[in-house]
Design an enzyme around this catalytic site. Structure first.
Site, PDB file in Angstrom:
ATOM      1  N   THR A 176       6.516  -0.738  -0.423  1.00  0.00           N
ATOM      2  CA  THR A 176       7.374   0.430  -0.279  1.00  0.00           C
ATOM      3  C   THR A 176       6.558   1.677  -0.586  1.00  0.00           C
ATOM      4  O   THR A 176       5.488   1.610  -1.177  1.00  0.00           O
ATOM      5  CB  THR A 176       8.573   0.381  -1.244  1.00  0.00           C
TER       6      THR A 176
ATOM      7  N   ILE B 235       6.166  -1.117  -5.785  1.00  0.00           N
ATOM      8  CA  ILE B 235       6.856   0.152  -5.989  1.00  0.00           C
ATOM      9  C   ILE B 235       5.831   1.166  -6.486  1.00  0.00           C
ATOM     10  O   ILE B 235       4.987   0.850  -7.320  1.00  0.00           O
ATOM     11  CB  ILE B 235       8.029   0.026  -6.984  1.00  0.00           C
TER      12      ILE B 235
ATOM     13  N   VAL C 244       2.909  -2.623  -9.160  1.00  0.00           N
ATOM     14  CA  VAL C 244       3.037  -1.183  -9.319  1.00  0.00           C
ATOM     15  C   VAL C 244       1.934  -0.532  -8.495  1.00  0.00           C
ATOM     16  O   VAL C 244       0.759  -0.841  -8.669  1.00  0.00           O
ATOM     17  CB  VAL C 244       2.931  -0.762 -10.795  1.00  0.00           C
ATOM     18  N   LYS C 245       2.326   0.365  -7.598  1.00  0.00           N
ATOM     19  CA  LYS C 245       1.353   1.024  -6.723  1.00  0.00           C
ATOM     20  C   LYS C 245       0.807   2.281  -7.400  1.00  0.00           C
ATOM     21  O   LYS C 245       1.570   3.163  -7.802  1.00  0.00           O
ATOM     22  CB  LYS C 245       1.997   1.401  -5.387  1.00  0.00           C
ATOM     23  N   ILE C 246      -0.505   2.344  -7.496  1.00  0.00           N
ATOM     24  CA  ILE C 246      -1.187   3.494  -8.079  1.00  0.00           C
ATOM     25  C   ILE C 246      -2.179   4.026  -7.050  1.00  0.00           C
ATOM     26  O   ILE C 246      -3.029   3.271  -6.566  1.00  0.00           O
ATOM     27  CB  ILE C 246      -1.919   3.114  -9.377  1.00  0.00           C
TER      28      ILE C 246
END
Length: 380
Positions: free
Chosen positions: A49, A113, A144-146
Site C-alpha cells: 500500500t 503500510i 513497515v514501509k520506510i
C-alpha cells in the site's frame, strides 16, 4: 528472450520462484472477498500500500462511513483518523494472508503500510512512527514501509535492530540500493548483538522500475536524435538487472554469510512500479523481463490481469552477458547525454513529493468525509 507461459501464466510465474504481490488494498477488496479470491485463484501472496492507494480506496463505496462518523463524534484529529483507517485495513489484510504467512514460513503473506511520507527527512520521527505502526497493527506479517532517503537509512537500521520487519521503498539508484542492503545488515548485526532471533526479522527492498523509463524516455525525446530514440524503453530493466547483480554480490560476501548462519533472512529484491506507463510497450514487460527466482513483483490490478491473460517468462536467469549488456546500455545513455544519476535523484525527489501530496489529499478527503457524515447525523 521470453517464452510463452502455460494457460495459467501466474501459476507459472509463481512456480518460477517469483512472489506475486498486489499493489492495492481497500475495504471493498477485503469485505467482498475479492482479495481471498486473488489469493486462491491468482497466486497473490502479498499486498503493498501507499498513500495514493489509500486515497483511492476511500473514494470507492461507503464502507468507511460508519468509522468516519464515529471518529468525528470522538473529535479525532485528521492525522489520527488517517492512522486509524489505514491501520485497520492493513490489520485485516494481514489476517486475510495469515494462512499464506504460515505456509511460507513468514516469507510471504505480507502486507505493507507506509510511514507518513512527510517524515521522510526525519529519521527519529520515522522510527517513532514505524514503532507505532508495528505495535498498533500488531500482526507478525506486517511490513513497515520506510523510504530509502539518506535519513531513512538510519531508520531502517534501527527498525531492523528492534525486530521490526521493513519494506524499504522508493529505491531508484544502484548506489542507494547498496546503502539499503548495508543498512539492513547493520540492523541485523545490532539485533544479533542484542540477542534477538534473526529468523523472525524480514525485509524486502522495493526497487522502482517503470518510472525510470518514463523519465529517461522523456530526456531522450528532448535530445531528439536518432541515437537517443534508439535507446528508449530499456533503461528500467537494465537498471533493475544491475540491482539484482548487486544483490547476488552482497549475499555471496562473508558479512552476509555470517548473518545467514545465525538465521538471518535475505532481504529480497522487490520490483515496484511495474505497471507499464507507455502504451507503446508490452503491458507485461516489467513482470516478464524481471521474472527472477527469489524476487517479489508487486503489480497494480491491471498488470496482474494482463499477465494472467498473456504473460510470458524469460528463457533463462540473468547471466554475466545480461549484466554486461545492462551496464553497456546505461553507458550508452550517458554518451547520448542522459545523466543517469540525475535521473534517479529526480525520481526520488518526485516520488517523495507525490506521496506527500497523496497523503495531504487523503487527509483532506477524510476531513471532508467526517464533516459530511457528521452533517448526515444532524439531519437524521
Amino acid at each position: 528472450m521470453s517464452v510463452p507461459a502455460s494457460s495459467n501464466p501466474l501459476a507459472e510465474l509463481s512456480a518460477a520462484g517469483v512472489s506475486v504481490w498486489l499493489d492495492d488494498l481497500s475495504r471493498e477488496l477485503l469485505a467482498d472477498g475479492e482479495l481471498k479470491e486473488l489469493i486462491t485463484d491468482k497466486h497473490v501472496v502479498g499486498v503493498t500500500t501507499n498513500p495514493t492507494i489509500f486515497a483511492s480506496a476511500l473514494s470507492r463505496g461507503d464502507r468507511y462511513s460508519n468509522q468516519l462518523r464515529r471518529l468525528r463524534s470522538e473529535g479525532a484529529a485528521v492525522d489520527d483518523a488517517v492512522f486509524a483507517l489505514t491501520t485497520d485495513d492493513v490489520r485485516e489484510g494481514c489476517r486475510t494472508f495469515r494462512d499464506v504467512y504460515r505456509r511460507t514460513g513468514g516469507r510471504d503473506g505480507r502486507v505493507s503500510i507506509e510511514v507518513d511520507p512527510r517524515l521522510a527527512r526525519d529519521a527519529e520521527a520515522t522510527i517513532a512512527q514505524a514503532v507505532k505502526l508495528w505495535e498498533t497493527v500488531a500482526e507478525p506479517n506486517l511490513f513497515v514501509k520506510i523510504p530509502a532517503t539518506r535519513e531513512g537509512l538510519s531508520a531502517v537500521t534501527t527498525a531492523i535492530a528492534r525486530g521490526i520487519s521493513v519494506n524499504v521503498t522508493l529505491i531508484f539508484s544502484l548506489a542507494r540500493y547498496r546503502d539499503v542492503m548495508d543498512a539492513y545488515q547493520t540492523g541485523l548485526e545490532q539485533a544479533l548483538a542484542a540477542g534477538r532471533d534473526l529468523s523472525d526479522i524480514h525485509s524486502v527492498a522495493s526497487f522502482f522500475v517503470s518510472r525510470v523509463d518514463s523519465e529517461v524516455d522523456r530526456r531522450l525525446d528532448a535530445l531528439g536524435t536518432s541515437q537517443a530514440r534508439a535507446l528508449k524503453g530499456r533503461a528500467a530493466i537494465a537498471n533493475a538487472r544491475l540491482a539484482y547483480q548487486a544483490y547476488e554480490q552482497v549475499v555471496a560476501e562473508p558479512r552476509w554469510q555470517i548473518l545467514a548462519a545465525a538465521g538471518a533472512r535475505p532481504q529480497r529484491p522487490l520490483w515496484a512500479s511495474t505497471g507499464v506507463k507507455n502504451p507503446a510497450y508490452q503491458d507485461t514487460m516489467y513482470v516478464s523481463e524481471l521474472a527472477i527466482a527469489g524476487t517479489v513483483n508487486t503489480m497494480p490490478g491491471t498488470t496482474l490481469a494482463a499477465f494472467a491473460d498473456h504473460g510470458t517468462l524469460p528463457d533463462h536467469a540473468p547471466t554475466a552477458q545480461d549484466y554486461a549488456a545492462a551496464a553497456a546500455h546505461l553507458e550508452a545513455l550517458e554518451h547520448a547525454g542522459v545523466d543517469f544519476a540525475d535521473v534517479t535523484d529526480t525520481l526520488e525527489r518526485e516520488g517523495l513529493d507525490k506521496f506527500r501530496s497523496s497523503w495531504s489529499e487523503l487527509g483532506v478527503s477524510i476531513d471532508q468525509e467526517m464533516r459530511s457524515e457528521a452533517s448526515k447525523s444532524v439531519r437524521q
